[in-house]
Motif scaffolding. Sequence first.
Motif, PDB file in Angstrom:
ATOM      1  N   PRO A   1       0.836  -1.210   0.000  1.00  0.00           N
ATOM      2  CA  PRO A   1       0.000   0.000   0.000  1.00  0.00           C
ATOM      3  C   PRO A   1       0.867   1.255   0.000  1.00  0.00           C
ATOM      4  CG  PRO A   1      -0.716  -1.531   1.718  1.00  0.00           C
ATOM      5  CD  PRO A   1       0.578  -2.064   1.179  1.00  0.00           C
ATOM      6  N   ILE A   2       0.548   2.203  -0.853  1.00  0.00           N
ATOM      7  CA  ILE A   2       1.200   3.529  -0.790  1.00  0.00           C
ATOM      8  C   ILE A   2       0.256   4.548  -1.402  1.00  0.00           C
ATOM      9  CG2 ILE A   2       2.490   3.329  -2.987  1.00  0.00           C
ATOM     10  CD1 ILE A   2       4.805   4.861  -1.506  1.00  0.00           C
ATOM     11  N   TYR A   3       0.036   5.633  -0.690  1.00  0.00           N
ATOM     12  CA  TYR A   3      -0.811   6.726  -1.165  1.00  0.00           C
ATOM     13  C   TYR A   3      -0.528   7.930  -0.265  1.00  0.00           C
ATOM     14  CZ  TYR A   3      -3.605   4.422   2.483  1.00  0.00           C
ATOM     15  OH  TYR A   3      -3.998   3.809   3.641  1.00  0.00           O
ATOM     16  N   PRO A   4      -0.796   9.139  -0.772  1.00  0.00           N
ATOM     17  CA  PRO A   4      -0.371  10.344  -0.051  1.00  0.00           C
ATOM     18  C   PRO A   4      -0.930  10.437   1.369  1.00  0.00           C
ATOM     19  CG  PRO A   4      -1.110  10.912  -2.262  1.00  0.00           C
ATOM     20  CD  PRO A   4      -1.429   9.459  -2.070  1.00  0.00           C
ATOM     21  N   GLU A   5      -2.114   9.892   1.595  1.00  0.00           N
ATOM     22  CA  GLU A   5      -2.770  10.045   2.898  1.00  0.00           C
ATOM     23  C   GLU A   5      -2.350   8.952   3.886  1.00  0.00           C
ATOM     24  OE1 GLU A   5      -4.344   9.745  -0.051  1.00  0.00           O
ATOM     25  OE2 GLU A   5      -4.658  11.874  -0.435  1.00  0.00           O
ATOM     26  N   MET A   6      -1.463   8.064   3.469  1.00  0.00           N
ATOM     27  CA  MET A   6      -1.069   6.958   4.331  1.00  0.00           C
ATOM     28  C   MET A   6      -0.326   7.496   5.562  1.00  0.00           C
ATOM     29  SD  MET A   6       1.093   3.642   3.188  1.00  0.00           S
ATOM     30  CE  MET A   6       0.818   2.106   4.061  1.00  0.00           C
ATOM     31  N   SER A   7      -0.675   6.961   6.734  1.00  0.00           N
ATOM     32  CA  SER A   7      -0.032   7.438   7.958  1.00  0.00           C
ATOM     33  C   SER A   7       1.197   6.597   8.280  1.00  0.00           C
ATOM     34  CB  SER A   7      -1.022   7.370   9.129  1.00  0.00           C
ATOM     35  OG  SER A   7      -1.278   6.011   9.454  1.00  0.00           O
ATOM     36  N   GLU A   8       2.041   7.145   9.140  1.00  0.00           N
ATOM     37  CA  GLU A   8       3.231   6.411   9.552  1.00  0.00           C
ATOM     38  C   GLU A   8       2.818   5.150  10.318  1.00  0.00           C
ATOM     39  OE1 GLU A   8       6.265   9.038  10.958  1.00  0.00           O
ATOM     40  OE2 GLU A   8       7.364   7.387  11.902  1.00  0.00           O
ATOM     41  N   HIS A   9       1.743   5.273  11.078  1.00  0.00           N
ATOM     42  CA  HIS A   9       1.220   4.119  11.822  1.00  0.00           C
ATOM     43  C   HIS A   9       0.853   2.987  10.864  1.00  0.00           C
ATOM     44  CE1 HIS A   9      -1.007   1.753  14.713  1.00  0.00           C
ATOM     45  NE2 HIS A   9      -2.096   1.834  13.974  1.00  0.00           N
ATOM     46  N   GLN A  10       0.191   3.343   9.776  1.00  0.00           N
ATOM     47  CA  GLN A  10      -0.191   2.329   8.783  1.00  0.00           C
ATOM     48  C   GLN A  10       1.041   1.673   8.163  1.00  0.00           C
ATOM     49  OE1 GLN A  10      -2.746   4.977   6.463  1.00  0.00           O
ATOM     50  NE2 GLN A  10      -4.475   3.604   6.852  1.00  0.00           N
ATOM     51  N   GLN A  11       2.047   2.493   7.876  1.00  0.00           N
ATOM     52  CA  GLN A  11       3.273   1.937   7.295  1.00  0.00           C
ATOM     53  C   GLN A  11       3.938   0.958   8.264  1.00  0.00           C
ATOM     54  OE1 GLN A  11       5.349   5.622   5.575  1.00  0.00           O
ATOM     55  NE2 GLN A  11       5.689   3.964   4.104  1.00  0.00           N
ATOM     56  N   LYS A  12       3.913   1.328   9.538  1.00  0.00           N
ATOM     57  CA  LYS A  12       4.521   0.460  10.543  1.00  0.00           C
ATOM     58  C   LYS A  12       3.765  -0.857  10.661  1.00  0.00           C
ATOM     59  CE  LYS A  12       7.162   3.749  13.234  1.00  0.00           C
ATOM     60  NZ  LYS A  12       7.068   4.812  14.248  1.00  0.00           N
ATOM     61  N   LEU A  13       2.429  -0.789  10.511  1.00  0.00           N
ATOM     62  CA  LEU A  13       1.627  -2.020  10.534  1.00  0.00           C
ATOM     63  C   LEU A  13       2.036  -2.949   9.386  1.00  0.00           C
ATOM     64  CD1 LEU A  13      -2.034  -0.800  11.282  1.00  0.00           C
ATOM     65  CD2 LEU A  13      -0.517  -2.081  12.806  1.00  0.00           C
ATOM     66  N   VAL A  14       2.243  -2.351   8.219  1.00  0.00           N
ATOM     67  CA  VAL A  14       2.630  -3.145   7.039  1.00  0.00           C
ATOM     68  C   VAL A  14       3.971  -3.831   7.307  1.00  0.00           C
ATOM     69  CG1 VAL A  14       3.269  -3.055   4.590  1.00  0.00           C
ATOM     70  CG2 VAL A  14       1.381  -1.632   5.430  1.00  0.00           C
ATOM     71  N   VAL A  15       4.927  -3.051   7.792  1.00  0.00           N
ATOM     72  CA  VAL A  15       6.276  -3.589   7.998  1.00  0.00           C
ATOM     73  C   VAL A  15       6.284  -4.640   9.116  1.00  0.00           C
ATOM     74  CG1 VAL A  15       8.648  -3.005   8.622  1.00  0.00           C
ATOM     75  CG2 VAL A  15       7.363  -1.523   7.065  1.00  0.00           C
ATOM     76  N   LYS A  16       5.498  -4.369  10.154  1.00  0.00           N
ATOM     77  CA  LYS A  16       5.399  -5.331  11.263  1.00  0.00           C
ATOM     78  C   LYS A  16       4.856  -6.665  10.739  1.00  0.00           C
ATOM     79  CE  LYS A  16       2.979  -5.556  15.587  1.00  0.00           C
ATOM     80  NZ  LYS A  16       1.931  -4.829  16.313  1.00  0.00           N
ATOM     81  N   ALA A  17       3.841  -6.581   9.899  1.00  0.00           N
ATOM     82  CA  ALA A  17       3.248  -7.807   9.339  1.00  0.00           C
ATOM     83  C   ALA A  17       4.263  -8.541   8.461  1.00  0.00           C
ATOM     84  CB  ALA A  17       1.997  -7.461   8.535  1.00  0.00           C
ATOM     85  N   ILE A  18       5.070  -7.812   7.728  1.00  0.00           N
ATOM     86  CA  ILE A  18       6.100  -8.444   6.889  1.00  0.00           C
ATOM     87  C   ILE A  18       7.120  -9.155   7.780  1.00  0.00           C
ATOM     88  CG2 ILE A  18       8.048  -7.982   5.325  1.00  0.00           C
ATOM     89  CD1 ILE A  18       6.325  -5.768   4.053  1.00  0.00           C
ATOM     90  N   LYS A  19       7.463  -8.514   8.880  1.00  0.00           N
ATOM     91  CA  LYS A  19       8.454  -9.111   9.795  1.00  0.00           C
ATOM     92  C   LYS A  19       7.934 -10.402  10.434  1.00  0.00           C
ATOM     93  CE  LYS A  19      11.333  -5.196  11.132  1.00  0.00           C
ATOM     94  NZ  LYS A  19      11.379  -3.995  11.980  1.00  0.00           N
ATOM     95  N   THR A  20       6.649 -10.444  10.761  1.00  0.00           N
ATOM     96  CA  THR A  20       6.118 -11.667  11.380  1.00  0.00           C
ATOM     97  C   THR A  20       6.072 -12.812  10.363  1.00  0.00           C
ATOM     98  OG1 THR A  20       3.824 -11.065  10.963  1.00  0.00           O
ATOM     99  CG2 THR A  20       4.727 -10.463  13.108  1.00  0.00           C
ATOM    100  N   TYR A  21       5.975 -12.491   9.084  1.00  0.00           N
ATOM    101  CA  TYR A  21       6.010 -13.554   8.076  1.00  0.00           C
ATOM    102  C   TYR A  21       7.360 -14.263   8.158  1.00  0.00           C
ATOM    103  CZ  TYR A  21       6.358 -16.114   3.762  1.00  0.00           C
ATOM    104  OH  TYR A  21       6.523 -17.115   2.859  1.00  0.00           O
ATOM    105  N   ARG A  22       8.426 -13.463   8.271  1.00  0.00           N
ATOM    106  CA  ARG A  22       9.777 -14.036   8.309  1.00  0.00           C
ATOM    107  C   ARG A  22       9.924 -14.998   9.491  1.00  0.00           C
ATOM    108  NH1 ARG A  22      14.509 -12.249  11.075  1.00  0.00           N
ATOM    109  NH2 ARG A  22      13.304 -10.500  11.839  1.00  0.00           N
TER     110      ARG A  22
END
Length: 373
Positions: free
Chosen positions: A349-370
Amino acid sequence: MTTQNFVPFVDLHAQYLSIKGEVDAAIASVIRDSSFIRGPHVDAFESDFAAMHNIEHCISCGNGTDSLYIAMHALGVKPGDEVIVPAHSWISTSETVSQLGAVPIFCDSDASTFTIDPTLLDQLITSKTVGIIPVHLYGQPADMDAIMVFAKKHKIWVLEDCAQAHLATYKGQLVGTFGNASSFSFYPGKNLGAMGDAGAILTRDKKLAEKMVMFARHGGLTKGDHQIEGINSRMDGMQAAILNVKLKHLAYWTERRQTCAEKYSLLLAGIPGITPPQVALSRKSVWHLYVIQHNRRDALAKHLKRQGIATVVNYPIALPFLPAYAERFHKPEHFPVAHRHQSRILSLPIYPEMSEHQQKLVVKAIKTYRTQE
Ligand SMILES: *Cc1c(COP(=O)(O)O)cnc(C)c1O
């Protein structure tokens, strides 16, 4: 709608809410003037979009696919001609070549930027080649110096497909200002998106511009005058009025996308198995898409979906391997880079209104996959 633990792929409603007053007023004024087709809003958009690029002519039309088709018709593409296109793009880039009776000749991708690999071009040129369509894919400019040198050497035209790259720059120069003509889409999800279909072509060439206008409007420059048979492809007043509002915010939205991309790249650095996107030196991406690579892409996407993170694959099958081109008998080894990418790419996900919190959720989810692997 956005809830705390759900991250949508894009959020067009959030963008609307941020400019609701301006958009609603613009729509109301179109209805008040009944300027539904062409009219002052379309004229204003054409002149502002051209001025923004410091280019003489902007020809608006129905959508980004039409803009490619209209431009190539004006460039004189005819049956039997060959046009070089990227192996990795949306099908508009190649289908419009075929619709003019010509043959799209696919060029494999550069491994790190997803755009045309210019070192392969010399192998693709024949006596039938008339032009090349570089696509500034995902918002990153193609290698325009190399492409322009190649085009000049072989006396072929360049039509830039800028559908994903409004305001992107190559060595400081805006995309859409390099070639003989350039094509834009304002599909709602694009970086500059209407609330329906819309497209435009830019060119410095007055004769070419006239041909485009004529073809897009039933073959004539004035009503009732039909020099040739044309098509009907026009931007409607409502879309133009909305785009006029949005055009003023585009630079800011672009910066926001760039900030989001930088943040992602910082947060994703060093996560095993993840290849973040690379931008080549002297190119500035406008991050229409933020595309990572992973060996187990489908499993990762499934995991993210379970965590409430929406992702998309742009695109799961590279153009040469689509059923639409089955009769060409392309093999993976003909386009090894595009073939490798198609099974590894994943758009976050990427769009101008995206919050830092949302980005962190994405990255956190990627990390748990690993850690689950
Ligand atoms: C979106 C897109 C198009 C087509 O634009 P439409 O407005 O949907 O017709 C063409 N080329 C590329 C690379 C695109 O992403």
